[in-house]
Design a protein around this motif. Structure first.
Motif, PDB file in Angstrom:
ATOM      1  N   SER A   1      41.316  44.328  34.080  1.00 33.90           N
ATOM      2  CA  SER A   1      40.391  43.686  33.133  1.00 33.90           C
ATOM      3  C   SER A   1      38.966  43.813  33.695  1.00 33.90           C
ATOM      4  CB  SER A   1      40.799  42.226  32.942  1.00 33.90           C
ATOM      5  OG  SER A   1      41.002  41.626  34.214  1.00 33.90           O
ATOM      6  N   TRP A   2      37.979  43.228  33.004  1.00 32.59           N
ATOM      7  CA  TRP A   2      36.591  43.330  33.458  1.00 32.59           C
ATOM      8  C   TRP A   2      36.411  42.599  34.788  1.00 32.59           C
ATOM      9  CZ3 TRP A   2      35.788  41.491  27.883  1.00 32.59           C
ATOM     10  CH2 TRP A   2      35.796  42.602  27.030  1.00 32.59           C
TER      11      TRP A   2
ATOM     12  N   THR B   1      33.264  39.857  41.489  1.00 31.17           N
ATOM     13  CA  THR B   1      31.869  40.279  41.309  1.00 31.17           C
ATOM     14  C   THR B   1      30.887  39.586  42.262  1.00 31.17           C
ATOM     15  OG1 THR B   1      31.943  38.808  39.420  1.00 31.17           O
ATOM     16  CG2 THR B   1      31.973  41.150  38.958  1.00 31.17           C
TER      17      THR B   1
ATOM     18  N   ASP C   1      28.823  48.733  40.573  1.00 34.39           N
ATOM     19  CA  ASP C   1      29.910  49.365  39.821  1.00 34.39           C
ATOM     20  C   ASP C   1      30.135  50.819  40.249  1.00 34.39           C
ATOM     21  OD1 ASP C   1      31.752  48.927  37.562  1.00 34.39           O
ATOM     22  OD2 ASP C   1      30.656  50.570  36.624  1.00 34.39           O
TER      23      ASP C   1
END
Ligand code: NAI
Ligand code: ISE
Length: 337
Positions: free
Chosen positions: A71-72, A98, A169
């Motif tokens: 998923s994100w 993150t 990223d």
């Protein structure tokens, strides 16, 4: 047969489901979920897997032995922590989480569990060209390493891509790769900002990242994410009496009309196709053998996050920023892939 639950059936989730269903041995996808329910339904129907409403339900499913999180990024922490709480192995696509704080929470939860459960999707460690480069380096064929020049080029990126993502990223792959390649930590990062590529509109692209390794090796990474001609990953190590670089990937060279040409991959799926296969097969095999993963660990995911935070700070400050890691729990001093 290892039974897998997949959380997130977008681009890479579907690609990993394809390889676990049609390419690899000893594995079967038994459950899936996605916040986009229609995508999850379509994928689940295609492979005969149970479709759950949430990631937590996938983790709790008794037909799931191990979990794959695709998923994100901002959702990774909650699923990795839930898998650790359930005592199930979890393969988490990069980034582990993150923020460095979130990664550290995962490291602490896994250390408290007392056994490795987490592997992070840093697939370059499984790429045959990078593995060959490391073999040559470790054999001493080019002498002690002094520098490494890298380029990470994407043809284009989606409209939600922001300038910090060039680090968090994209270059995060080189951040992990050089820690593994040189077997040492990164101690500082700085970022130089060249002239803007007009293909990227307002986006600050490209960026030039410089990493100082703890052993004084200096690494530079060109990050270009709108270069249009294709997906191009480069790396050259400069040693005391030689250099070694990633070669051309093509077995065939075409010469026509006074030109010689090598094909360039379209994106990461094509360039790292075999590396993802090896990454997953080794993960599956290590779970079958010992119940624990041996690839990139939660600690590696944490270290990459701390370095990428320092690089983002360097992008904003224009100066070199130091990398400060927390104390490493004993669990992670074992050798990883
Ligand atoms: P994507 O946007 O194509 O797919 C993500 C999917 O996750 C979407 O279908 C979305 O609806 C779903 N999702 C989001 N939140 C969710 C939640 N809470 N529960 C369940 N499903 C949820 O994105 P893509 O490109 O597949 O990237 C996914 C992850 O994989 C990212 O972390 C990315 O950084 C990583 N990635 C890794 C690559 C590599 O080279 N190792 C290459 C591309 C992506
Ligand atoms: C993507 O998320 C990846 O991980 C790819 O490997 C990278 O090349 C790309 O820049 C990222 O957006």
């Amino acid at each position: 047969m290892l039974r897998i639950g997949v959380i997130g059936t977008g681009m890479i989730g579907q690609d990993h489901i394809r390889r676990m269903t049609h390419v690899l041995a000893g594995v079967r996808v038994t459950a899936v979920t996605d916040v986009n329910a229609s995508v999850a339904e379509a994928v689940g129907a295609r492979i005969g897997a149970t479709v759950h409403a949430t990631g937590e339900e996938v983790i709790a499913d008794s037909s799931v032995d191990a979990v794959v999180v695709c998923s994100w990024g901002p959702t990774h922490e909650q699923y990795v922590l839930a898998a650790i709480a359930a005592g199930k192995p979890v393969f988490c696509e990069k980034p582990l989480a993150t923020t460095a704080e979130a990664c550290l929470r995962i490291v602490e939860a896994e250390a408290a569990h007392g056994r490795r459960l987490v592997q992070v999707g840093y697939m370059r460690r499984y790429d045959s060209a990078y593995r060959e480069l490391k073999k040559i380096l470790d054999a001493g064929d080019i002498g002690a390493p002094l520098m490494m020049h890298c380029a990470h080029r994407n043809a284009r990126v989606p409209s939600h891509y922001e300038k910090e993502m060039a680090i968090t990223d994209t270059a995060v792959h080189e951040i992990d790769m050089v820690r593994w390649m040189f077997g040492t930590e990164i101690k500082a990062a700085r970022v130089l900002v060249p002239r803007k590529n007009r293909n990227g509109g307002e986006l600050q692209d490209p960026l030039f990242l410089i990493l100082e390794m703890a052993n004084e090796v200096l690494v530079d990474v060109e990050i270009s994410v709108n270069i249009r001609y294709g997906y191009d990953i480069r790396g050259e190590i400069v040693g005391e009496h030689g250099t070694a670089s990633l070669g051309s990937l093509s077995p065939v060279r075409v010469r026509t009309s006074l030109r010689a040409a090598d094909p360039v991959p379209a994106d990461w799926r094509e360039r790292f196709l075999a590396a993802y296969d090896v990454e997953f097969q080794e993960w599956i095999d290590s779970l079958a053998r010992t119940g624990a993963p041996v690839g990139p660990s939660a600690w590696d995911g944490y270290a990459a996050a701390v370095v990428s935070d320092a690089a983002v700070a360097a992008l904003h400050s224009g100066s070199a920023e130091n990398v400060e890691l927390a104390e490493q729990p004993k669990l992670y001093s074992e050798v990883t892939a």
